[in-house]
Motif scaffolding. Structure first.
Motif, PDB file in Angstrom:
ATOM      1  N   ASP A   6       0.823  -1.210   0.000  1.00 31.36           N
ATOM      2  CA  ASP A   6       0.000   0.000   0.000  1.00 31.36           C
ATOM      3  C   ASP A   6       0.857   1.259   0.000  1.00 31.36           C
ATOM      4  O   ASP A   6       0.585   2.223  -0.735  1.00 31.36           O
ATOM      5  CB  ASP A   6      -0.952   0.000   1.193  1.00 31.36           C
ATOM      6  N   ALA A   9       2.673   1.708  -3.325  1.00 29.78           N
ATOM      7  CA  ALA A   9       1.752   2.215  -4.351  1.00 29.78           C
ATOM      8  C   ALA A   9       1.483   3.700  -4.151  1.00 29.78           C
ATOM      9  O   ALA A   9       1.396   4.471  -5.129  1.00 29.78           O
ATOM     10  CB  ALA A   9       0.447   1.419  -4.311  1.00 29.78           C
ATOM     11  N   HIS A  10       1.360   4.125  -2.910  1.00 29.69           N
ATOM     12  CA  HIS A  10       1.126   5.541  -2.624  1.00 29.69           C
ATOM     13  C   HIS A  10       2.317   6.396  -3.054  1.00 29.69           C
ATOM     14  O   HIS A  10       2.141   7.477  -3.638  1.00 29.69           O
ATOM     15  CB  HIS A  10       0.853   5.717  -1.130  1.00 29.69           C
ATOM     16  N   ARG A  12       4.353   5.806  -5.445  1.00 32.44           N
ATOM     17  CA  ARG A  12       4.440   5.848  -6.905  1.00 32.44           C
ATOM     18  C   ARG A  12       3.425   6.815  -7.524  1.00 32.44           C
ATOM     19  O   ARG A  12       3.512   7.131  -8.710  1.00 32.44           O
ATOM     20  CB  ARG A  12       4.216   4.443  -7.472  1.00 32.44           C
ATOM     21  N   GLU A  13       2.497   7.318  -6.742  1.00 30.53           N
ATOM     22  CA  GLU A  13       1.492   8.224  -7.273  1.00 30.53           C
ATOM     23  C   GLU A  13       2.057   9.589  -7.644  1.00 30.53           C
ATOM     24  O   GLU A  13       1.453  10.327  -8.411  1.00 30.53           O
ATOM     25  CB  GLU A  13       0.355   8.405  -6.253  1.00 30.53           C
ATOM     26  N   GLY A  14       3.201   9.953  -7.073  1.00 26.90           N
ATOM     27  CA  GLY A  14       3.811  11.249  -7.361  1.00 26.90           C
ATOM     28  C   GLY A  14       3.420  12.310  -6.360  1.00 26.90           C
ATOM     29  O   GLY A  14       4.273  13.015  -5.820  1.00 26.90           O
ATOM     30  N   THR A  16       2.152  12.818  -2.757  1.00 30.97           N
ATOM     31  CA  THR A  16       2.062  11.969  -1.565  1.00 30.97           C
ATOM     32  C   THR A  16       1.625  12.767  -0.345  1.00 30.97           C
ATOM     33  O   THR A  16       1.679  14.000  -0.334  1.00 30.97           O
ATOM     34  CB  THR A  16       3.416  11.303  -1.264  1.00 30.97           C
ATOM     35  N   ASN A 102       2.414   7.716   6.096  1.00 31.68           N
ATOM     36  CA  ASN A 102       1.353   8.376   5.337  1.00 31.68           C
ATOM     37  C   ASN A 102       0.367   8.938   6.353  1.00 31.68           C
ATOM     38  O   ASN A 102      -0.377   8.190   6.979  1.00 31.68           O
ATOM     39  CB  ASN A 102       0.671   7.364   4.413  1.00 31.68           C
TER      40      ASN A 102
END
Length: 324
Positions: A6, A9-10, A12-14, A16, A102
């Motif tokens: 998780d 993946a977060h 990699r979103e750009g 954050t 996060n």
């Protein structure tokens, strides 16, 4: 470090929603949580406070046995790290853990650093702490040390002596204290059973008051007609006054005679009392010596002053126990 699926993946979103969080656990068990986010966080049973002004520099990590290290800086506040606690040494050697979190979902986090507080300085209303990784412990000497005196610490796992044994420690209130270093006791009702110099090289632990939890090594312990004087090697770095409760523990000078006669703990002695000193290289046969080539160790005695009985290790051991 291993990122959860998780969190990976977060990242990699750009865009954050990550921040840093640190937990400091002092040796007295006190826990502090800090974060550089603008809101408080909570996980693993720790509240991470946002208004402490704590920030950290980039963590330097390497392969091999090099020590991971970083630095943390923050404001001195009454609610978190205080100048008084730093001066008293309460944060020395404290455990440190640092996470990347996060803040929108604190379950998405990874532990980036684990170690302890190294050098800690303060000034101008702020503090700066060096953070040392777990491999710092590898810089400490390992293995046995071959030396005449004992290499164990009184009461540790090697020494195995129980300092709660009656007659080897006492808890009492402070009567007179000078410069946070010299303690004088005129009322000896709780200390009259302890011999002169009984606590020398022992420990003083503060059990109550503003200095509670601090420990110091005893330099001198003098018993006279005017009372008893206990002096520390270094002044306590916190206020202590009459009425505060302290604990005095018997001292050990690491000699084999002390181990045998004062503590009756010779089976756990961790030194090598029969090892010749440097002057042995210059020794020559003397007519008064036994020169037949036999063993130097016979029973409880050793020739040339290396005896472990009869006060051979430098004279009369002088320890007959409390109340002797």
């Amino acid at each position: 470090m291993a990122f959860s699926a998780d969190l990976a993946a977060h990242l990699r979103e750009g865009v954050t929603t990550t921040c840093g969080a640190w937990a400091i656990v002092r040796r007295d068990g006190q826990i502090y949580g800090f974060t550089d986010h603008d809101m408080n966080l909570s996980f693993e049973g720790i509240d991470f406070i946002a208004n402490t002004g704590l920030t950290a520099k980039a963590l330097m990590q390497t392969t091999g046995l090099s020590v991971d290290n970083s630095e943390a800086m923050g404001a001195l506040t009454s609610a978190a790290v205080t100048e008084e606690d730093i001066i008293a040494g309460r944060f020395d050697g404290a455990e440190v853990r640092a996470w990347l979190v996060n803040w929108a979902d604190v379950e998405q986090r990874v532990l980036q650093f684990r170690g302890e507080v190294g050098q800690l300085t303060r000034g101008n209303g702020a503090f700066e702490a060096e953070l040392r990784g777990l491999t710092e412990a590898l810089n400490q000497p390992q293995g046995r040390v071959f030396q005449t005196p004992c290499s164990a610490v009184l009461g540790d796992g090697l020494c195995r002596f129980d300092l709660d044994t009656p007659g080897y420690a006492v808890e009492l209130p402070v009567q007179v204290v000078e410069r946070q270093r010299v303690f004088r006791f005129e009322d000896l009702s709780t200390m009259d059973s302890f011999d002169h110099r009984w606590f020398e090289r022992g420990r003083l632990e503060v059990l109550s008051g503003k200095a509670q939890g601090l420990v110091a090594v005893i330099k001198n312990d003098r018993l006279s007609a005017d009372g008893r004087m206990v002096e520390l090697w270094d002044s306590l770095q916190a206020d202590i006054g009459p009425g505060d409760l302290i604990r005095l523990e018997a001292g050990c000078d690491k000699r084999v005679a002390t181990c045998r006669y004062k503590f009756d703990n010779f089976l756990n002695f961790r030194g090598f009392p029969h090892m010749p000193g440097e002057d042995w290289l210059m020794a020559v046969p003397k007519q008064a010596d036994s020169n037949e080539g036999g063993a130097l160790v016979t029973g409880d005695t050793v020739s040339d002053g290396f005896g472990i009985g009869g006060g051979g290790n430098g004279g009369d051991p002088g320890f007959e126990g409390p109340g002797a």
